[in-house]
Design a protein around this motif. Sequence first.
Motif, PDB file in Angstrom:
ATOM      1  N   ASN A 288      -6.717  -1.473   7.947  1.00 43.94           N
ATOM      2  CA  ASN A 288      -6.402  -2.584   7.049  1.00 43.94           C
ATOM      3  C   ASN A 288      -5.217  -3.404   7.550  1.00 43.94           C
ATOM      4  OD1 ASN A 288      -8.408  -2.483   5.057  1.00 43.94           O
ATOM      5  ND2 ASN A 288      -7.378  -0.828   3.970  1.00 43.94           N
TER       6      ASN A 288
ATOM      7  N   GLY B 159      -5.543   5.288   2.175  1.00 51.14           N
ATOM      8  CA  GLY B 159      -6.021   6.651   2.365  1.00 51.14           C
ATOM      9  C   GLY B 159      -5.107   7.686   1.729  1.00 51.14           C
ATOM     10  N   ASP B 160      -5.235   8.924   2.194  1.00 52.92           N
ATOM     11  CA  ASP B 160      -4.516  10.042   1.596  1.00 52.92           C
ATOM     12  C   ASP B 160      -3.297  10.467   2.406  1.00 52.92           C
ATOM     13  OD1 ASP B 160      -6.394  10.214  -0.469  1.00 52.92           O
ATOM     14  OD2 ASP B 160      -7.705  11.494   0.745  1.00 52.92           O
TER      15      ASP B 160
ATOM     16  N   VAL C 158      -7.439   4.678   7.506  1.00 49.89           N
ATOM     17  CA  VAL C 158      -7.782   3.520   6.677  1.00 49.89           C
ATOM     18  C   VAL C 158      -6.633   2.513   6.681  1.00 49.89           C
ATOM     19  CG1 VAL C 158      -8.252   2.773   4.305  1.00 49.89           C
ATOM     20  CG2 VAL C 158      -9.326   4.844   5.191  1.00 49.89           C
ATOM     21  N   SER C 159      -5.410   3.012   6.601  1.00 50.62           N
ATOM     22  CA  SER C 159      -4.265   2.109   6.534  1.00 50.62           C
ATOM     23  C   SER C 159      -4.131   1.298   7.823  1.00 50.62           C
ATOM     24  CB  SER C 159      -2.981   2.896   6.262  1.00 50.62           C
ATOM     25  OG  SER C 159      -2.804   3.920   7.219  1.00 50.62           O
TER      26      SER C 159
ATOM     27  N   ALA D  71       0.846  -1.197   0.000  1.00 52.13           N
ATOM     28  CA  ALA D  71       0.000   0.000   0.000  1.00 52.13           C
ATOM     29  C   ALA D  71       0.880   1.244   0.000  1.00 52.13           C
ATOM     30  CB  ALA D  71      -0.912   0.014   1.227  1.00 52.13           C
TER      31      ALA D  71
ATOM     32  N   PHE E  35      -3.735  -2.818  -1.001  1.00 52.72           N
ATOM     33  CA  PHE E  35      -4.852  -2.397  -0.161  1.00 52.72           C
ATOM     34  C   PHE E  35      -4.869  -0.891   0.009  1.00 52.72           C
ATOM     35  CE2 PHE E  35      -1.343  -3.338   2.717  1.00 52.72           C
ATOM     36  CZ  PHE E  35      -1.384  -2.328   3.670  1.00 52.72           C
ATOM     37  N   ALA E  36      -6.013  -0.379   0.422  1.00 50.50           N
ATOM     38  CA  ALA E  36      -6.195   1.063   0.550  1.00 50.50           C
ATOM     39  C   ALA E  36      -5.418   1.602   1.747  1.00 50.50           C
ATOM     40  CB  ALA E  36      -7.676   1.391   0.707  1.00 50.50           C
TER      41      ALA E  36
ATOM     42  N   THR F 251      -9.888  -3.539   2.692  1.00 52.48           N
ATOM     43  CA  THR F 251     -10.369  -2.743   1.567  1.00 52.48           C
ATOM     44  C   THR F 251      -9.246  -2.560   0.571  1.00 52.48           C
ATOM     45  OG1 THR F 251      -9.896  -0.687   2.752  1.00 52.48           O
ATOM     46  CG2 THR F 251     -12.122  -1.565   2.924  1.00 52.48           C
ATOM     47  N   ARG F 252      -9.563  -2.800  -0.668  1.00 55.59           N
ATOM     48  CA  ARG F 252      -8.561  -2.723  -1.730  1.00 55.59           C
ATOM     49  C   ARG F 252      -8.466  -1.344  -2.321  1.00 55.59           C
ATOM     50  NH1 ARG F 252      -6.716  -7.782  -3.289  1.00 55.59           N
ATOM     51  NH2 ARG F 252      -7.224  -9.265  -1.629  1.00 55.59           N
ATOM     52  N   ALA F 253      -7.297  -1.022  -2.841  1.00 53.91           N
ATOM     53  CA  ALA F 253      -7.073   0.287  -3.463  1.00 53.91           C
ATOM     54  C   ALA F 253      -7.733   0.324  -4.817  1.00 53.91           C
ATOM     55  CB  ALA F 253      -5.581   0.529  -3.594  1.00 53.91           C
TER      56      ALA F 253
END
Length: 343
Positions: free
Chosen positions: A328, A311-312, A324-325, A270, A308-309, A341-343
């Motif tokens: 996950n 975030g920013d 989010v990271s 990620a 995987f996601a 959650t996937r990117a």
Amino acid sequence: MGLGFGVVARAGGRTARGARAPVLTVRRLRRSLLALLITGAVVIPLSGAARPRVPAPAPAAVPIATASTLDEVYAAHRANAAAASRMAEAHGDHGRAAADRDLAGPSRHLLAFDGRGSGLATEVFGDLAHADRIAVLVPGADTTLDTWTRFRATATALYGRLTRDAPKGSRPAVLAWLGYETPRTISTTALTTTRADQAAPRLAALIRQLHVVAGPGARVSLLCHSYGSVVCARAASARPGVSDLAFVGSPGTGVDSAAELRTSARVWAARGGDDWIAEVPYVRADLFGTTVGFGTDPVSPAYGARVFAAGDGGHSDYWTPGSVSLANLARIVLGRTSEVTRA
């Protein structure tokens, strides 16, 4: 550039459709890489001379870590950290003295400690002897005993999330592992696998030790940040018994695909939307007989990881509470992979 360095790009030289990338792109990557090398060559002597070596006692003699000896191991390393604090204070390094003194606190669980030089330590969060899910945090550049508070914060954030999300009966633990001398961000060592090659056998040995302490059924995950990705990739190839391998903010891993890691672990990757590492040239190149750079971007389809996601966030935000990271990463450690959650 006309410097005659003979740089040969090994990765990133083709477009997504398989055609060879324009020569201009390759030259631009070469210029970026050489600029980093030149900067490192200039900065390293200055930064290395800016601070004297901090004196400290040799590491404590401890028994082999097992479930029954953990308390003795922790106590011995705390005592050694207290002695290191006194020596650093006498030397006039009040910052290091304070860092060592914190690590010597009665509530700290040190599986390893060495106060010499930039310092090494492994701190445990949770009941390691009875843990069934263990996360090992592997840091990147510029992590030392002097920055331990910051590194520890990532471990406590992850441990808090794991204990919150773990199903009833599950017993997670987290290790903050500073088991190698990390490179400086702006240095030549940050562009080669040398430090990772030195660190990988130690990391593999730690993982084997964890299976002794917690039992062979414990699931171990490596969460690897920045240059720590290169360390983890080297250790994973030794097949030390890892269930999941997650690269975050990675400059590359030293191989061009997840398959080249030769590991049975699930491989994840990620990168945050505001992480500057995205601007690093994802190439490997030969310079004066030394390979610099770490190859394929782990979040690219060509690498083959489960992306995987994240975030920013930026380069240091992967363990920010509520992110989010972090959510996950906790799901990966807990084996709740269908919820990642996937990117």
